[in-house]
Design a protein around this motif. Structure first.
Motif, mmCIF file in Angstrom:
data_model
loop_
_atom_site.group_PDB
_atom_site.id
_atom_site.type_symbol
_atom_site.label_atom_id
_atom_site.label_comp_id
_atom_site.label_asym_id
_atom_site.label_seq_id
_atom_site.Cartn_x
_atom_site.Cartn_y
_atom_site.Cartn_z
ATOM 1 N N UNK A 1 0.829 -1.211 0.000
ATOM 2 C CA UNK A 1 0.000 0.000 0.000
ATOM 3 C C UNK A 1 0.863 1.261 0.000
ATOM 4 N N UNK A 2 0.241 2.395 -0.235
ATOM 5 C CA UNK A 2 0.948 3.665 -0.183
ATOM 6 C C UNK A 2 1.502 3.893 1.219
ATOM 7 N N UNK A 3 2.759 4.322 1.292
ATOM 8 C CA UNK A 3 3.410 4.547 2.572
ATOM 9 C C UNK A 3 4.069 3.308 3.156
ATOM 10 N N UNK A 4 3.930 2.174 2.489
ATOM 11 C CA UNK A 4 4.557 0.935 2.917
ATOM 12 C C UNK A 4 5.753 0.631 2.014
ATOM 13 N N UNK A 5 6.525 -0.367 2.413
ATOM 14 C CA UNK A 5 7.648 -0.811 1.605
ATOM 15 C C UNK A 5 7.821 -2.312 1.805
ATOM 16 N N UNK A 6 8.721 -2.895 1.061
ATOM 17 C CA UNK A 6 8.981 -4.324 1.204
ATOM 18 C C UNK A 6 10.289 -4.559 1.960
ATOM 19 N N UNK A 7 10.351 -5.717 2.597
ATOM 20 C CA UNK A 7 11.564 -6.168 3.276
ATOM 21 C C UNK A 7 11.818 -7.608 2.847
ATOM 22 N N UNK A 8 13.024 -7.862 2.371
ATOM 23 C CA UNK A 8 13.459 -9.234 2.097
ATOM 24 C C UNK A 8 13.929 -9.835 3.411
ATOM 25 N N UNK A 9 13.236 -10.850 3.884
ATOM 26 C CA UNK A 9 13.468 -11.384 5.225
ATOM 27 C C UNK A 9 14.724 -12.247 5.245
ATOM 28 N N UNK A 10 15.606 -11.952 6.179
ATOM 29 C CA UNK A 10 16.797 -12.781 6.401
ATOM 30 C C UNK A 10 16.607 -13.740 7.571
ATOM 31 N N UNK A 11 15.778 -13.354 8.542
ATOM 32 C CA UNK A 11 15.476 -14.242 9.666
ATOM 33 C C UNK A 11 14.162 -13.795 10.292
ATOM 34 N N UNK A 12 13.406 -14.760 10.802
ATOM 35 C CA UNK A 12 12.148 -14.490 11.494
ATOM 36 C C UNK A 12 12.073 -15.413 12.704
ATOM 37 N N UNK A 13 11.319 -15.001 13.721
ATOM 38 C CA UNK A 13 11.235 -15.790 14.949
ATOM 39 C C UNK A 13 9.782 -16.113 15.272
ATOM 40 N N UNK A 14 9.594 -17.245 15.945
ATOM 41 C CA UNK A 14 8.258 -17.677 16.350
ATOM 42 C C UNK A 14 7.883 -17.097 17.713
ATOM 43 N N UNK A 15 6.573 -16.976 17.930
ATOM 44 C CA UNK A 15 6.014 -16.559 19.215
ATOM 45 C C UNK A 15 4.755 -17.369 19.472
ATOM 46 N N UNK A 16 4.314 -17.399 20.728
ATOM 47 C CA UNK A 16 3.054 -18.081 21.028
ATOM 48 C C UNK A 16 1.885 -17.439 20.302
ATOM 49 N N UNK A 17 2.032 -16.186 19.919
ATOM 50 C CA UNK A 17 1.006 -15.527 19.113
ATOM 51 C C UNK A 17 0.701 -16.334 17.858
ATOM 52 N N UNK A 18 1.716 -16.986 17.286
ATOM 53 C CA UNK A 18 1.507 -17.779 16.073
ATOM 54 C C UNK A 18 0.609 -18.980 16.344
ATOM 55 N N UNK A 19 0.778 -19.610 17.502
ATOM 56 C CA UNK A 19 -0.101 -20.717 17.874
ATOM 57 C C UNK A 19 -1.505 -20.215 18.180
ATOM 58 N N UNK A 20 -1.596 -19.059 18.842
ATOM 59 C CA UNK A 20 -2.917 -18.483 19.104
ATOM 60 C C UNK A 20 -3.655 -18.228 17.792
ATOM 61 N N UNK B 1 10.769 -10.141 12.490
ATOM 62 C CA UNK B 1 11.628 -10.312 11.324
ATOM 63 C C UNK B 1 12.724 -9.266 11.312
ATOM 64 N N UNK B 2 13.822 -9.633 10.665
ATOM 65 C CA UNK B 2 14.892 -8.709 10.304
ATOM 66 C C UNK B 2 15.273 -9.019 8.871
ATOM 67 N N UNK B 3 15.628 -7.977 8.130
ATOM 68 C CA UNK B 3 15.971 -8.193 6.730
ATOM 69 C C UNK B 3 16.456 -6.931 6.061
ATOM 70 N N UNK B 4 16.363 -6.912 4.751
ATOM 71 C CA UNK B 4 16.870 -5.803 3.939
ATOM 72 C C UNK B 4 15.694 -5.102 3.278
ATOM 73 N N UNK B 5 15.596 -3.791 3.488
ATOM 74 C CA UNK B 5 14.491 -3.021 2.931
ATOM 75 C C UNK B 5 14.676 -2.828 1.431
ATOM 76 N N UNK B 6 13.617 -2.327 0.784
ATOM 77 C CA UNK B 6 13.693 -2.055 -0.658
ATOM 78 C C UNK B 6 14.762 -1.023 -0.982
ATOM 79 N N UNK B 7 15.153 -0.202 0.008
ATOM 80 C CA UNK B 7 16.207 0.793 -0.187
ATOM 81 C C UNK B 7 17.595 0.237 0.080
#
Length: 324
Positions: free
Chosen positions: A29-48, A68-74
């Motif tokens: 959407x407008x005002x958003x950007x993309x991130x290429x994910x290098x690593x992501x972590x799980x939380x209990x929120x995912x099970x919920x 997540x952490x990664x590299x932005x479109x910039x």
């Protein structure tokens, strides 16, 4: 692109609705950007989410994940803040926004090769933090940081006493490490001897069985367990102390203990996630002190189901990380 998604809801068997496979590329959407994910972590929120908590069937399929952490479109190395506020609200503490949402609730989450996020939700990643370490921060570690540093009322220069209930969980482990980094005495509890031993290795000043008497009453308690530990939390506080609560994994309706709460003038304080500014402060603390998140396991995103199974079993000490 490859992603881990909820495709159905099952309160009794959450992993039945988990699929690791191809999902559509993110819409930006407008005002958003993309991130290429290098690593992501799980939380209990995912099970919920897989149980249908905060994720109704009409939003399926939904890519899971908040961290997540990664590299932005910039081309910048970034950490993603998962709290999405209402743009019409005009700023302020986004955790108090009644229309706030987390990634993977209304918008696709972070367990994917690429994600879309508001530009304002990106925090620079220091070079000293690995991708896996950085990915641990936006949910559990940010929640713990706000609880310990900004909600517990502990002395800013250290010297306070803190009890962390339920050693081993993502928030409780982070609270232990952050509490020690901030210069406080930290006691922890756990039902398991191995988790108590690990907590001592991380720097806890004392690790005892759940419900055991402490050598002295503490200034504050970090409470994420709920009904099973609530009475112990209340009885472990000095007069005027605080319980900071961000969860209730053992049940949300503990005994009230109102007589003790009003007679000793105790405070019960709720805490949820943290702001983008607090995430930036947490990153600065870790970069300055050399403190690092505890990681239990790192697997490729293709093996996400095995990590979800470990999370559901509960025998985890630290964070579970996935790498696309």
């Amino acid at each position: 692109m490859l992603a881990a998604a909820a495709v159905s809801i099952n309160p009794d068997d959450p992993l039945a609705g988990l699929v690791v496979g191809d999902q559509p590329e993110p819409v930006v959407p407008e005002g958003w950007t993309t991130v290429t994910v290098r690593a992501a972590a799980l939380n209990h929120h995912d099970l919920f989410s897989l149980r249908g908590v905060g994720l109704p069937p009409e939003r399926l399929p939904m890519i899971l994940g908040c961290d997540a952490a990664g590299v932005s479109a910039d081309g910048d190395e970034v950490i993603v803040h998962a709290v999405i506020g209402d743009p019409a609200r005009g700023g302020g503490d986004e955790t108090l926004d009644p229309k706030r949402t987390l990634l993977s609730e209304l918008h696709p989450g972070t367990l994917a090769e690429r994600i879309a996020v508001p530009r304002g939700n990106l925090v620079p990643k220091p070079a000293a933090l690995s991708w896996e370490e950085a990915a641990c921060l936006p949910t559990a570690w940010l929640t713990a940081y706000r609880m310990v540093v900004n909600r517990a009322g502990l002395p800013a220069g250290g010297g306070g006493t803190l009890l962390v209930q339920g050693a081993g969980g993502g928030v409780s482990t982070a609270a232990l490490v952050i509490g020690k980094a901030a210069g406080h005495t930290v006691f922890v509890t756990s039902r398991g001897e191995s988790k108590r031993r690990r907590a001592l290795e991380l720097g806890a000043d004392l690790a005892v069985e759940s419900g055991a008497r402490l050598p002295k009453r503490v200034d504050a308690v970090i409470e994420t367990v709920g009904a099973a530990t609530w009475s112990h939390s209340v009885r472990s506080l000095r007069p005027g102390g605080r319980i900071v609560c961000s969860g209730a994994t053992s049940g949300p309706n503990p005994p009230a203990e109102l007589n003790r709460i009003f007679f000793l003038q105790l405070s019960v304080i709720g805490s949820t996630m943290g702001t983008r500014g607090e995430l930036a402060d947490l990153v600065e603390l870790l970069d300055h002190t050399g403190t690092r998140p505890l990681i239990d396991d790192v697997r490729p995103l293709t093996d996400a189901r095995a990590s979800f199974e470990r999370l559901a079993d509960g025998e985890v000490f630290g964070k579970l990380v996935l790498t696309p």
